[in-house]
Design an enzyme around this catalytic site. Structure first.
Site, mmCIF file in Angstrom:
data_model
loop_
_atom_site.group_PDB
_atom_site.id
_atom_site.type_symbol
_atom_site.label_atom_id
_atom_site.label_comp_id
_atom_site.label_asym_id
_atom_site.label_seq_id
_atom_site.Cartn_x
_atom_site.Cartn_y
_atom_site.Cartn_z
ATOM 1 N N LYS A 108 0.843 -1.198 0.000
ATOM 2 C CA LYS A 108 0.000 0.000 0.000
ATOM 3 C C LYS A 108 0.883 1.254 0.000
ATOM 4 O O LYS A 108 2.108 1.151 0.170
ATOM 5 C CB LYS A 108 -0.906 -0.013 1.244
ATOM 6 N N TYR A 165 17.816 29.630 7.455
ATOM 7 C CA TYR A 165 16.657 30.382 7.944
ATOM 8 C C TYR A 165 16.633 30.407 9.466
ATOM 9 O O TYR A 165 16.846 29.385 10.121
ATOM 10 C CB TYR A 165 15.363 29.729 7.440
#
Ligand SMILES: *Cc1c(COP(=O)(O)O)cnc(C)c1O
Length: 367
Positions: A34, A251
């Protein structure tokens, strides 16, 4: 071309399938593929797992993709069908279905299928997610037994705590007691159950994560079970910066150097599926970063992960320059170590590899 790449090893898939068979020698193996083969690519992994006795998926489109690629083994829909139209499609492609709730039986009773389907009848033994509670299980069984659209019934459950100290004894006893009068085949075991609970291997096992070479048991490395990582997520250094003491990077300037520090900028960021919340050095903070390998040597990330790039500490890898190979996870850096540093599990990182990351399938001969 941007250097990020997810390499998928068929040899590792075959090794991990062999480990499943070693642990559960008397069970048929339903390989759980899956979520696009846990992020590895549905058909990429089906190829490497071609010897499995079955495949389990969620969407009927995935089941059809497998049939159309030529796979003739059992294919199971783990949540069953969502409409009567899907029942007819499942019948025409000989796809097995989970039945976990009464409306799904009502659907089976209200259609006329070209061919009866195998049903995996799910019991809720304490997960409280899908399935009939034990008090309602035999009623559901009897309805399916009387339904002309149903061929074989496989008795199924899924354990909530196979990887925990508490184990599965209570849930397993509930399942066994409820099904004591039935002689049908049983399907109980996910990866953690396969590795930790041989008493619950039964007729079918349903391994997922272990096939991909990650550990279902937090704190126990996959290698300890003989598993090999199937995916290597690699990239390259695309820039090198030297920080003087007091300079910061990235950042938010989340890392500030307290000595001369060589930094490699890696072409991989959160838009590639690398976790933005991966552990990082803070300002004046001696927490370790997240493990990463450059030039085959282990080091760690520093500063904040950005959308397309992240930073690796090259202070102790002076020979690494622009172009140096980087492993985000794979053989040197277990995906579970990156997961642990990010407060999650290997499952989530593997499933989250972004569509923009190209794949390279390595189909080396079996060893
Ligand atoms: C996903 C899933 C599995 C596989 O679980 P792993 O922990 O990855 O081995 C097995 N059974 C069911 C019902 C599942 O949904």
């Amino acid at each position: 071309m941007r250097p990020i790449l997810a390499s998928i090893s068929h040899a590792a898939l075959r090794n991990n399938l062999a480990v499943v068979r070693q642990y559960a020698p008397n069970s048929k193996v339903m390989a759980v593929v899956k979520a696009n083969g846990y992020g590895h690519g549905l058909l990429n992994v089906a190829q490497g797992l071609g010897d499995a006795d079955g495949f389990a998926v969620l969407n009927i489109s995935e089941a059809i993709d497998l049939r159309e690629a030529g796979y003739e083994q059992t294919i199971l829909l783990l949540e069953g069908v969502f409409s009567e139209a899907e029942l007819a499609i499942a019948a025409s492609f000989s796809i097995d279905i989970v039945v976990h709730a009464t409306p799904q039986i009502d659907m089976l009773d209200s259609v006329q299928l070209a061919k009866p389907l195998n049903v995996h009848l799910k019991m809720n033994t304490g997960m409280n997610r899908l399935g009939f509670v034990p008090e309602e299980y035999l009623t559901a069984y009897n309805r399916l037994q009387a339904c002309g659209n149903v061929a074989n019934i496989i008795l199924m459950t899924h354990f909530a705590t196979a990887d925990e100290d508490i184990g599965i004894a209570k849930a397993l006893a509930l399942f066994e007691t409820t099904t004591a009068s039935l002689g049908n085949a049983k399907s109980l075991a996910n990866s953690a159950t396969i590795l930790r609970h041989p008493e619950a291997h039964a007729d079918w096992v349903r391994p997922g994560i272990m096939l991909y070479g990650a550990s279902p048991v937090t704190g126990t490395p996959a290698a300890q079970f003989g598993l090999q990582p199937v995916m290597s997520l690699t990239s390259k250094i695309i820039s090198v910066q030297t920080l003087q003491a007091g300079e910061s990077v990235g950042y938010g300037h989340r890392f500030t150097a307290n000595k001369t520090t060589r930094i490699g900028v890696v072409a991989c960021g959160y838009a590639d599926g690398y976790p933005r919340h991966a552990g990082q050095y803070g300002v004046g903070d001696d927490r370790s970063g997240t493990p990463i390998a450059v030039n085959g040597k282990l080091t760690q990330t520093i500063g904040r992960v950005s959308m397309d790039m992240l930073f690796a500490d090259l202070t102790n890898i002076p020979e690494a320059n622009i172009g140096a190979p980087v492993e985000l996870w794979g053989n040197l850096v277990p995906v579970d170590s990156v997961a642990e540093a990010s407060g999650t599990v290997g499952y989530e990182l593997l499933c989250a590899v972004a569509p923009r990351v190209p794949f390279n399938i390595i189909q080396a001969e079996s060893t």
